[in-house]
Design an enzyme around this catalytic site. Structure first.
Site, mmCIF file in Angstrom:
data_model
loop_
_atom_site.group_PDB
_atom_site.id
_atom_site.type_symbol
_atom_site.label_atom_id
_atom_site.label_comp_id
_atom_site.label_asym_id
_atom_site.label_seq_id
_atom_site.Cartn_x
_atom_site.Cartn_y
_atom_site.Cartn_z
ATOM 1 N N ALA A 67 77.933 105.096 106.555
ATOM 2 C CA ALA A 67 79.235 105.462 106.918
ATOM 3 C C ALA A 67 80.391 104.242 105.876
ATOM 4 O O ALA A 67 79.418 103.212 105.149
ATOM 5 C CB ALA A 67 79.495 104.270 108.412
ATOM 6 N N GLY A 112 75.151 107.041 108.163
ATOM 7 C CA GLY A 112 75.399 107.808 108.704
ATOM 8 C C GLY A 112 75.026 108.908 107.741
ATOM 9 O O GLY A 112 75.601 110.030 107.702
ATOM 10 N N GLU A 115 71.940 110.349 108.967
ATOM 11 C CA GLU A 115 72.253 110.402 109.839
ATOM 12 C C GLU A 115 73.126 112.254 110.205
ATOM 13 O O GLU A 115 72.424 113.029 110.761
ATOM 14 C CB GLU A 115 73.440 109.752 110.957
ATOM 15 C CG GLU A 115 72.300 108.783 111.082
ATOM 16 C CD GLU A 115 73.103 107.455 112.086
ATOM 17 O OE1 GLU A 115 73.971 106.789 111.219
ATOM 18 O OE2 GLU A 115 73.344 107.058 112.766
ATOM 19 N N GLU A 135 71.181 99.903 108.550
ATOM 20 C CA GLU A 135 72.247 99.429 110.022
ATOM 21 C C GLU A 135 71.819 97.827 109.793
ATOM 22 O O GLU A 135 72.424 97.016 110.378
ATOM 23 C CB GLU A 135 72.130 100.119 110.553
ATOM 24 C CG GLU A 135 73.312 101.830 110.379
ATOM 25 C CD GLU A 135 72.437 102.783 109.946
ATOM 26 O OE1 GLU A 135 71.780 101.805 109.592
ATOM 27 O OE2 GLU A 135 73.389 103.769 110.271
#
Ligand code: COA
Length: 261
Positions: A67, A112, A115, A135
């Site tokens: 992200a 992300g 993911e 993270e």
């Protein structure tokens, strides 16, 4: 779709090649990328010409490096919930996509990005790929399904290790733990990803779609309920033209020509 800034869609026969195209930021997922990805998969879902999708990242270094940390850094707590839910919805739509989605991971798949790869049905990696959920090192947790999907794929022990240490694993270890189907040289990544997708798209499209439905349904339900669902889908397939064609072709010793009906 002509108004996309960060996602490109190209075609190779029956395959849609979706590229996250923000290489100067290692394809980091800002709000616009997430939104465009959602729109692209919505659009592809309604297009019967699509038999499979390859999802990849532009450039030689990254699939997606996570992200967008610049955006995350400015979030308040309500923003955090919204950002997480919006990303989760797009990733869930990818997971529920009715044709196979193969992630072609040609470098970093972090946060992300990892993911996103997990939300795809299959992953193929280049030898320079790295998978990780860093993270906790930023004081957050994975918010796009990583705390759920990684454990389902590789088991609790390895998922907990990766999530709590934040350590990235190399492609060969990712393969050994079942995180990717194969590791190939960087130059061959797209060719091999397409070949993997085509080992699927040569099969009956309705059967492939319902197999995915049955597999994912089983993840969330009891064995008894999942078995009942599988039987219903099995029965449904017995009424398709594809089933007749698949079996007739076998008996006639020729390749099946599926029409997806
Ligand atoms: N969000 C925003 N920008 C990112 C990013 C992210 N997740 N990952 C990389 N970038 C940007 C860098 O800030 C840099 O931008 P700049 O040139 O404007 O400074 C550019 O992409 C290139 O990255 P850089 O760090 O210079 O490349 P590198 O080869 O030295 O390192 C990584 C590569 C992947 C190890 C490093 O970029 C990194 O750790 N990224 C963050 C990974 C992460 O924590 N992801 C989870 C986020 S929740």
């Amino acid at each position: 779709m002509s108004d996309l800034n960060y996602v490109r869609v190209e075609w190779d026969g029956e395959l849609a090649i979706v590229t996250i195209d923000r290489p100067e930021k290692l394809n980091a997922l800002n709000a616009e990328v997430i939104s465009e990805l959602g729109r692209v998969f919505d659009d592809l879902r309604g297009d019967d010409a699509v038999r499979g999708v390859i999802l990849t990242g532009a450039g030689e270094k990254a699939f997606v490096a996570g992200a967008d940390i610049g955006e995350l850094a400015t979030m308040g707590s309500l923003d955090g919930v919204r950002v997480s839910r919006e990303g989760q919805a797009v990733f869930a739509a990818i997971e529920a996509f009715p044709r196979p989605v193969v992630a072609a991971v040609g470098g970093y798949a972090l946060g992300g990005g990892c993911e996103l790869a997990l939300a795809c049905h299959l992953r193929i990696a280049s030898d320079n790929a790295r998978f990780g959920l860093p993270e906790v090192g930023l004081g957050i947790i994975p918010g796009y399904g990583g705390t759920i999907r990684l454990a389902r794929l590789v088991g609790l022990g390895r998922a907990i290790e990766m999530t709590l240490t934040g350590d990235a694993v190399r492609a060969d270890r990712a393969e050994a733990m079942g995180l990717v189907s194969a590791v190939v040289p960087r130059a061959d990544l797209m060719t091999e990803a397409k070949a993997l997708a085509r080992r699927i798209t040569k099969n009956g499209p309705v059967a492939v779609r319902l197999a995915l439905e049955s597999i994912y349904r089983a993840v969330d339900t009891s064995t008894a309920e999942a078995l009942g669902f599988e039987s219903s889908l099995f029965g449904l397939l017995s009424s398709t033209d594809d089933m007749k064609e698949g079996m007739t072709a076998f008996l006639e010793k020729r390749a099946a020509e599926f029409r997806g009906t």
